[in-house]
Motif scaffolding. Sequence first.
Motif, mmCIF file in Angstrom:
data_model
loop_
_atom_site.group_PDB
_atom_site.id
_atom_site.type_symbol
_atom_site.label_atom_id
_atom_site.label_comp_id
_atom_site.label_asym_id
_atom_site.label_seq_id
_atom_site.Cartn_x
_atom_site.Cartn_y
_atom_site.Cartn_z
ATOM 1 N N ALA A 148 0.827 -1.211 0.000
ATOM 2 C CA ALA A 148 0.000 0.000 0.000
ATOM 3 C C ALA A 148 0.858 1.257 0.000
ATOM 4 O O ALA A 148 0.578 2.216 -0.735
ATOM 5 C CB ALA A 148 -0.927 -0.012 1.215
ATOM 6 N N GLU A 149 1.916 1.265 0.807
ATOM 7 C CA GLU A 149 2.770 2.461 0.861
ATOM 8 C C GLU A 149 3.542 2.650 -0.445
ATOM 9 O O GLU A 149 3.711 3.780 -0.916
ATOM 10 C CB GLU A 149 3.730 2.372 2.044
ATOM 11 N N SER A 150 3.992 1.551 -1.052
ATOM 12 C CA SER A 150 4.687 1.643 -2.341
ATOM 13 C C SER A 150 3.757 2.191 -3.422
ATOM 14 O O SER A 150 4.159 3.007 -4.258
ATOM 15 C CB SER A 150 5.218 0.269 -2.751
ATOM 16 N N GLU A 151 2.514 1.732 -3.381
ATOM 17 C CA GLU A 151 1.539 2.157 -4.380
ATOM 18 C C GLU A 151 1.217 3.645 -4.268
ATOM 19 O O GLU A 151 1.113 4.353 -5.283
ATOM 20 C CB GLU A 151 0.266 1.320 -4.195
ATOM 21 N N ILE A 152 1.101 4.153 -3.051
ATOM 22 C CA ILE A 152 0.656 5.543 -2.859
ATOM 23 C C ILE A 152 1.824 6.528 -2.774
ATOM 24 O O ILE A 152 1.756 7.633 -3.319
ATOM 25 C CB ILE A 152 -0.234 5.627 -1.603
ATOM 26 N N ARG A 153 2.922 6.113 -2.130
ATOM 27 C CA ARG A 153 4.057 7.025 -1.962
ATOM 28 C C ARG A 153 5.196 6.762 -2.942
ATOM 29 O O ARG A 153 6.152 7.517 -3.005
ATOM 30 C CB ARG A 153 4.602 6.927 -0.529
ATOM 31 N N GLY A 154 5.117 5.644 -3.654
ATOM 32 C CA GLY A 154 6.192 5.308 -4.579
ATOM 33 C C GLY A 154 7.375 4.644 -3.911
ATOM 34 O O GLY A 154 8.425 4.458 -4.520
ATOM 35 N N GLY A 155 7.248 4.254 -2.669
ATOM 36 C CA GLY A 155 8.294 3.572 -1.908
ATOM 37 C C GLY A 155 7.768 3.251 -0.530
ATOM 38 O O GLY A 155 6.798 3.859 -0.069
ATOM 39 N N ALA A 156 8.405 2.278 0.142
ATOM 40 C CA ALA A 156 7.908 1.841 1.444
ATOM 41 C C ALA A 156 9.015 1.855 2.479
ATOM 42 O O ALA A 156 10.152 1.447 2.199
ATOM 43 C CB ALA A 156 7.305 0.444 1.342
ATOM 44 N N ALA A 157 8.717 2.339 3.659
ATOM 45 C CA ALA A 157 9.633 2.300 4.793
ATOM 46 C C ALA A 157 9.385 1.025 5.593
ATOM 47 O O ALA A 157 8.281 0.475 5.562
ATOM 48 C CB ALA A 157 9.416 3.524 5.680
ATOM 49 N N PRO A 158 10.406 0.518 6.321
ATOM 50 C CA PRO A 158 10.161 -0.665 7.167
ATOM 51 C C PRO A 158 9.186 -0.331 8.294
ATOM 52 O O PRO A 158 9.361 0.655 9.000
ATOM 53 C CB PRO A 158 11.558 -1.003 7.709
ATOM 54 N N ARG A 159 8.147 -1.112 8.412
ATOM 55 C CA ARG A 159 7.123 -0.896 9.445
ATOM 56 C C ARG A 159 7.043 -2.060 10.431
ATOM 57 O O ARG A 159 6.504 -1.892 11.524
ATOM 58 C CB ARG A 159 5.753 -0.725 8.779
ATOM 59 N N ILE A 160 7.540 -3.232 10.040
ATOM 60 C CA ILE A 160 7.504 -4.418 10.892
ATOM 61 C C ILE A 160 8.939 -4.818 11.213
ATOM 62 O O ILE A 160 9.796 -4.853 10.331
ATOM 63 C CB ILE A 160 6.783 -5.593 10.196
ATOM 64 N N ALA A 161 9.210 -5.111 12.460
ATOM 65 C CA ALA A 161 10.567 -5.455 12.883
ATOM 66 C C ALA A 161 11.048 -6.735 12.208
ATOM 67 O O ALA A 161 10.252 -7.633 11.917
ATOM 68 C CB ALA A 161 10.593 -5.626 14.399
ATOM 69 N N PRO A 162 12.354 -6.842 11.962
ATOM 70 C CA PRO A 162 12.901 -8.112 11.459
ATOM 71 C C PRO A 162 12.881 -9.160 12.561
ATOM 72 O O PRO A 162 13.083 -8.837 13.737
ATOM 73 C CB PRO A 162 14.340 -7.741 11.073
ATOM 74 N N PHE A 163 12.646 -10.412 12.182
ATOM 75 C CA PHE A 163 12.580 -11.487 13.166
ATOM 76 C C PHE A 163 13.609 -12.562 12.839
ATOM 77 O O PHE A 163 13.832 -12.886 11.671
ATOM 78 C CB PHE A 163 11.183 -12.125 13.183
ATOM 79 N N ALA A 164 14.205 -13.135 13.880
ATOM 80 C CA ALA A 164 15.129 -14.250 13.705
ATOM 81 C C ALA A 164 14.359 -15.519 13.369
ATOM 82 O O ALA A 164 13.207 -15.687 13.784
ATOM 83 C CB ALA A 164 15.941 -14.462 14.990
#
Length: 291
Positions: A148-164
């Motif tokens: 959704a963020e890529s579609e509207i803003r043209g790029g996406a920031a990390p919103r969910i933490a990385p998991f091991a």
Amino acid sequence: MDKIPRIFDLRLLEARRARARRLAVPGADFLFERAVADLGDRLAAVQRAFPRAAIIGPDTGALQALLGNATNGVVETATIEAGPSGERLALEPGSIDLAVSVLALQWVNDLPGVMAQIRRALRPDGLFLGVLVGGEALKELRDVLTAAESEIRGGAAPRIAPFADLRDMGSLLQRAGFALPVTDTDRVVVRYDTMFALVRDLRAMGATSVLVDRDPRPLTRDIAARAAILYAERHADPDGRIRATFDLISLSGWAPDASQPKPLKPGSAKLRLQDAIEAAAKEALNDGETS
């Protein structure tokens, strides 16, 4: 010493946890309660006494009650404190017989360092039991927020933490010096009416993003609405309810002690595999002749 990269903002994490405690939403601790129950089952199977135990990370009271019943000893709470070159576990070396941690280690920046400190805090033949969020947890939410963020803003920031993942954690237990390490995954799939109900639960858990490199811009209503539509399109069951995946990785390991079983050295087996196969084949033939 190399500086440990900061992935998580620990001050913000504590603020989020404090907000969750103030909200005190009934049932919001369902993942914690499930993880505590799993840990309790594993602890009951050990069948030995632990005179001194420590809880690493926050507790709703469920861990304190569990250990009070299981250990009949002293139970303390140990915090993970942020320092200039990593995190410090507030436990003295060789001071405890049992260490437990539930849904706390996924927020640690220096996980190898903290795991090594847990190992050093245990007396010989002491036990560590932990549960943390890992694997593909929240994969559906990560998918739709990015889209959704890529579609509207043209790029996406990390919103969910990385998991091991499971393999990472098994390697970390070995690297930290634990004997007899064991890892396992419990996949919990929770269903919600909408994506917004899931986000409310995450907020009530104190589990919304605390990434240091998070985008300072909040998600707009348009992005959130589009993500909710994508969630319903991509990750809903036939009845229209959406799925949210939580992978809980269980860990156990022992502080080394001479009394523990040791793996056989290569080549030390008294019976070769080929000999065993030939003996089994001979026995099968003999059974066929006599039937």
